[in-house]
Design a protein around this motif. Structure first.
Motif, PDB file in Angstrom:
ATOM      1  N   GLU A  61       0.676  -0.979  -0.057  1.00 61.83           N
ATOM      2  CA  GLU A  61       0.184  -0.249   0.017  1.00 61.83           C
ATOM      3  C   GLU A  61       0.704   1.285  -0.114  1.00 61.83           C
ATOM      4  OE1 GLU A  61      -3.848   2.201   2.736  1.00 61.83           O
ATOM      5  OE2 GLU A  61      -3.025   0.018   3.259  1.00 61.83           O
ATOM      6  N   ALA A  62       2.172   1.372   1.132  1.00 59.15           N
ATOM      7  CA  ALA A  62       3.116   2.248   0.307  1.00 59.15           C
ATOM      8  C   ALA A  62       3.895   2.446  -0.155  1.00 59.15           C
ATOM      9  CB  ALA A  62       4.145   1.800   1.588  1.00 59.15           C
ATOM     10  N   LEU A  63       3.367   2.178  -1.384  1.00 57.07           N
ATOM     11  CA  LEU A  63       3.974   2.348  -2.888  1.00 57.07           C
ATOM     12  C   LEU A  63       3.093   2.818  -4.274  1.00 57.07           C
ATOM     13  CD1 LEU A  63       5.330  -1.281  -3.395  1.00 57.07           C
ATOM     14  CD2 LEU A  63       7.097   0.831  -2.589  1.00 57.07           C
ATOM     15  N   MET A  64       1.885   2.940  -3.478  1.00 59.01           N
ATOM     16  CA  MET A  64       1.050   3.618  -3.919  1.00 59.01           C
ATOM     17  C   MET A  64       0.464   5.105  -4.342  1.00 59.01           C
ATOM     18  SD  MET A  64      -0.015   0.752  -5.805  1.00 59.01           S
ATOM     19  CE  MET A  64      -1.702   1.671  -6.397  1.00 59.01           C
ATOM     20  N   PRO A  65       0.740   5.512  -3.124  1.00 56.39           N
ATOM     21  CA  PRO A  65       1.014   6.779  -2.973  1.00 56.39           C
ATOM     22  C   PRO A  65       1.943   7.742  -4.553  1.00 56.39           C
ATOM     23  CG  PRO A  65       0.024   6.719  -1.012  1.00 56.39           C
ATOM     24  CD  PRO A  65       0.641   5.416  -1.830  1.00 56.39           C
ATOM     25  N   GLY A  66       2.776   7.201  -3.973  1.00 50.23           N
ATOM     26  CA  GLY A  66       4.036   7.589  -5.329  1.00 50.23           C
ATOM     27  C   GLY A  66       3.270   7.775  -6.313  1.00 50.23           C
ATOM     28  N   ASN A  67       3.128   6.324  -6.880  1.00 52.76           N
ATOM     29  CA  ASN A  67       2.713   5.920  -8.099  1.00 52.76           C
ATOM     30  C   ASN A  67       1.591   6.895  -8.761  1.00 52.76           C
ATOM     31  OD1 ASN A  67       2.903   4.172 -10.654  1.00 52.76           O
ATOM     32  ND2 ASN A  67       1.004   3.933  -9.626  1.00 52.76           N
ATOM     33  N   ASP A  68       1.056   7.016  -7.481  1.00 52.91           N
ATOM     34  CA  ASP A  68      -0.275   8.360  -8.102  1.00 52.91           C
ATOM     35  C   ASP A  68      -0.122   9.330  -8.116  1.00 52.91           C
ATOM     36  OD1 ASP A  68      -1.821   5.906  -7.704  1.00 52.91           O
ATOM     37  OD2 ASP A  68      -2.666   6.139  -6.569  1.00 52.91           O
ATOM     38  N   TYR A  69       1.281   9.716  -7.246  1.00 51.34           N
ATOM     39  CA  TYR A  69       1.370  11.391  -7.457  1.00 51.34           C
ATOM     40  C   TYR A  69       2.342  11.707  -9.282  1.00 51.34           C
ATOM     41  CZ  TYR A  69       3.747  15.594  -6.399  1.00 51.34           C
ATOM     42  OH  TYR A  69       4.779  16.512  -6.605  1.00 51.34           O
ATOM     43  N   ILE A  70       2.826  10.354  -9.278  1.00 53.32           N
ATOM     44  CA  ILE A  70       3.920  10.486 -10.694  1.00 53.32           C
ATOM     45  C   ILE A  70       2.241  10.666 -11.614  1.00 53.32           C
ATOM     46  CG2 ILE A  70       4.888   9.603 -12.606  1.00 53.32           C
ATOM     47  CD1 ILE A  70       6.733   8.477  -9.853  1.00 53.32           C
ATOM     48  N   ILE A  71       1.639   9.739 -11.521  1.00 54.05           N
ATOM     49  CA  ILE A  71       0.013  10.150 -12.945  1.00 54.05           C
ATOM     50  C   ILE A  71      -0.475  11.646 -12.900  1.00 54.05           C
ATOM     51  CG2 ILE A  71      -1.618   8.768 -13.560  1.00 54.05           C
ATOM     52  CD1 ILE A  71      -1.044   6.093 -12.122  1.00 54.05           C
ATOM     53  N   THR A  72      -0.676  11.257 -11.467  1.00 55.68           N
ATOM     54  CA  THR A  72      -1.779  13.367 -11.317  1.00 55.68           C
ATOM     55  C   THR A  72      -1.749  14.116 -10.680  1.00 55.68           C
ATOM     56  OG1 THR A  72      -2.266  12.185  -9.012  1.00 55.68           O
ATOM     57  CG2 THR A  72      -3.941  11.100 -10.987  1.00 55.68           C
ATOM     58  N   GLY A  73      -0.050  14.077 -10.106  1.00 53.84           N
ATOM     59  CA  GLY A  73       0.799  15.107  -9.555  1.00 53.84           C
ATOM     60  C   GLY A  73      -0.076  15.691  -8.247  1.00 53.84           C
ATOM     61  N   ASN A  74      -1.713  15.337  -7.581  1.00 53.53           N
ATOM     62  CA  ASN A  74      -1.926  15.652  -6.655  1.00 53.53           C
ATOM     63  C   ASN A  74      -1.094  15.728  -5.361  1.00 53.53           C
ATOM     64  OD1 ASN A  74      -4.295  15.720  -5.034  1.00 53.53           O
ATOM     65  ND2 ASN A  74      -5.837  15.393  -6.010  1.00 53.53           N
ATOM     66  N   ALA A 115      15.139  -2.081   3.871  1.00 51.17           N
ATOM     67  CA  ALA A 115      14.353  -1.838   2.619  1.00 51.17           C
ATOM     68  C   ALA A 115      13.385  -0.707   2.628  1.00 51.17           C
ATOM     69  CB  ALA A 115      13.595  -2.623   1.185  1.00 51.17           C
ATOM     70  N   TRP A 116      12.832  -0.674   4.372  1.00 53.98           N
ATOM     71  CA  TRP A 116      11.926   0.102   3.858  1.00 53.98           C
ATOM     72  C   TRP A 116      11.671   1.674   4.116  1.00 53.98           C
ATOM     73  CZ3 TRP A 116       7.296   1.540   3.523  1.00 53.98           C
ATOM     74  CH2 TRP A 116       6.859   2.986   3.881  1.00 53.98           C
ATOM     75  N   GLN A 117      13.497   1.998   4.750  1.00 56.79           N
ATOM     76  CA  GLN A 117      14.405   2.943   4.321  1.00 56.79           C
ATOM     77  C   GLN A 117      14.636   3.970   2.838  1.00 56.79           C
ATOM     78  OE1 GLN A 117      13.965   5.263   7.713  1.00 56.79           O
ATOM     79  NE2 GLN A 117      12.809   3.102   8.351  1.00 56.79           N
ATOM     80  N   GLY A 118      15.102   2.881   2.581  1.00 53.59           N
ATOM     81  CA  GLY A 118      14.663   3.073   1.320  1.00 53.59           C
ATOM     82  C   GLY A 118      13.844   3.546   0.005  1.00 53.59           C
ATOM     83  N   VAL A 119      12.731   2.570   0.443  1.00 50.91           N
ATOM     84  CA  VAL A 119      12.040   3.414  -0.515  1.00 50.91           C
ATOM     85  C   VAL A 119      10.982   4.203   0.707  1.00 50.91           C
ATOM     86  CG1 VAL A 119       8.943   3.471  -0.236  1.00 50.91           C
ATOM     87  CG2 VAL A 119      10.419   0.820  -0.260  1.00 50.91           C
ATOM     88  N   LYS A 120      11.126   4.935   1.523  1.00 52.10           N
ATOM     89  CA  LYS A 120      10.735   6.272   2.185  1.00 52.10           C
ATOM     90  C   LYS A 120      11.524   7.505   1.681  1.00 52.10           C
ATOM     91  CE  LYS A 120       9.274   8.200   6.722  1.00 52.10           C
ATOM     92  NZ  LYS A 120      10.270   7.269   8.524  1.00 52.10           N
ATOM     93  N   GLU A 121      13.090   7.402   1.463  1.00 56.71           N
ATOM     94  CA  GLU A 121      13.769   7.989   1.425  1.00 56.71           C
ATOM     95  C   GLU A 121      13.370   8.309  -0.739  1.00 56.71           C
ATOM     96  OE1 GLU A 121      18.554   8.625   0.521  1.00 56.71           O
ATOM     97  OE2 GLU A 121      17.593   6.604   1.517  1.00 56.71           O
ATOM     98  N   ILE A 122      13.429   7.286  -0.729  1.00 57.79           N
ATOM     99  CA  ILE A 122      13.058   7.711  -2.852  1.00 57.79           C
ATOM    100  C   ILE A 122      11.373   8.358  -2.602  1.00 57.79           C
ATOM    101  CG2 ILE A 122      12.158   6.838  -4.466  1.00 57.79           C
ATOM    102  CD1 ILE A 122      14.604   4.307  -3.745  1.00 57.79           C
ATOM    103  N   SER A 123      10.010   7.646  -1.905  1.00 57.14           N
ATOM    104  CA  SER A 123       9.384   8.770  -2.046  1.00 57.14           C
ATOM    105  C   SER A 123       8.672   9.621  -1.838  1.00 57.14           C
ATOM    106  CB  SER A 123       8.021   7.941  -1.013  1.00 57.14           C
ATOM    107  OG  SER A 123       8.248   6.373  -1.123  1.00 57.14           O
ATOM    108  N   LEU A 124      10.133  10.118  -1.052  1.00 55.16           N
ATOM    109  CA  LEU A 124      10.486  11.699  -0.426  1.00 55.16           C
ATOM    110  C   LEU A 124      11.419  12.776  -1.781  1.00 55.16           C
ATOM    111  CD1 LEU A 124      11.208  11.406   2.906  1.00 55.16           C
ATOM    112  CD2 LEU A 124       8.860  12.294   3.093  1.00 55.16           C
ATOM    113  N   LYS A 125      11.797  12.101  -2.222  1.00 56.01           N
ATOM    114  CA  LYS A 125      12.079  12.533  -3.668  1.00 56.01           C
ATOM    115  C   LYS A 125      11.462  12.570  -4.629  1.00 56.01           C
ATOM    116  CE  LYS A 125      17.127  10.833  -3.099  1.00 56.01           C
ATOM    117  NZ  LYS A 125      18.176  10.020  -3.152  1.00 56.01           N
ATOM    118  N   ILE A 126      10.327  11.686  -4.700  1.00 56.34           N
ATOM    119  CA  ILE A 126       9.747  11.719  -5.178  1.00 56.34           C
ATOM    120  C   ILE A 126       8.367  13.257  -5.451  1.00 56.34           C
ATOM    121  CG2 ILE A 126       7.723  10.783  -7.143  1.00 56.34           C
ATOM    122  CD1 ILE A 126       8.520   7.794  -6.395  1.00 56.34           C
TER     123      ILE A 126
END
Length: 213
Positions: A61-74, A115-126
């Motif tokens: 579920e934590a992967l979805m917000p970043g993906n949705d943000y890339i698509i919509t910019g919301n 791995a989660w810390q890596g996901v979190k760091e990249i999500s914040l960059k996105i």
């Protein structure tokens, strides 16, 4: 004279049933202890499976917000990510608190946390990209987050869950077998005890009634 006869009858009766009582008690205690251990193990494995499953679901579920943000910019997906982020960290902490194999499972959970810390760091960059839609850097970050960090960790958690499923089935089968064996022992013991009781009644009734007559 009546007292001696009664004493002999009681002594003979207890001499016959005492070994069966002792053997039966030992078997019952052994079966009850085995069932108790199996049930405890089943409960422990089921709890750990549930926690690992919840961790897998929250990480996905934590992967979805970043993906949705890339698509919509919301921007609302940023808040969604922070909410699920707290849930993931809670699940990791919960999983570490119940693992029964501190070496193997503990290492998997430590690696999952990394791995989660890596996901979190990249999500914040996105989320720091102001216009992510069609942004090549955002897409590359998303790919790195998914395939370098998230999916390998989730795969290991799923393998761990499958291992627990096997342990769960093994413990449940052990409990079922012991339960069946307990019933066989009780039914067999009842027949044997009844047969010896009938033998005792006929044998000693003749032995004592003859001299009395």
């Amino acid at each position: 004279m009546p007292f001696k006869i009664r004493t002999k009858l009681l002594s003979a009766f207890f001499a016959i049933i005492l070994p069966f009582i002792v053997i039966g008690a030992i078997l019952v205690l052994y079966s009850a202890n085995t069932i108790h251990k199996s049930v405890h193990k089943v409960r422990s494995i089921a709890e750990e499976r549930a926690v690992i499953t919840n961790l897998i679901l929250t990480m996905e579920e934590a992967l979805m917000p970043g993906n949705d943000y890339i698509i919509t910019g919301n921007k609302k997906y940023i808040d969604d990510f922070y909410k699920v982020s707290d849930e993931v960290e809670k699940r990791i902490k919960e999983a570490k608190g119940i693992v029964h194999d501190a070496v193997e499972e503990g290492k998997i959970l430590d690696d999952t946390n990394i791995a989660w810390q890596g996901v979190k760091e990249i999500s914040l960059k996105i989320f720091a990209i102001s216009n992510p839609a069609g942004n090549r850097d955002a897409a590359m970050l998303m790919e790195e987050m998914d395939y370098k960090w998230a999916y390998p960790a989730i795969k290991r958690l799923k393998d761990l869950r499958e291992m627990h499923i096997g342990e769960f089935q093994k413990a449940a089968n052990t409990a079922d077998k012991v339960w069946v064996h307990s019933w066989i022992i009780m039914i067999s013991g009842t027949f044997v005890f009844t047969a010896f009781g009938i033998f005792f009644a006929f044998f000693y009734s003749r032995r004592f009634s003859g001299p009395i007559e």
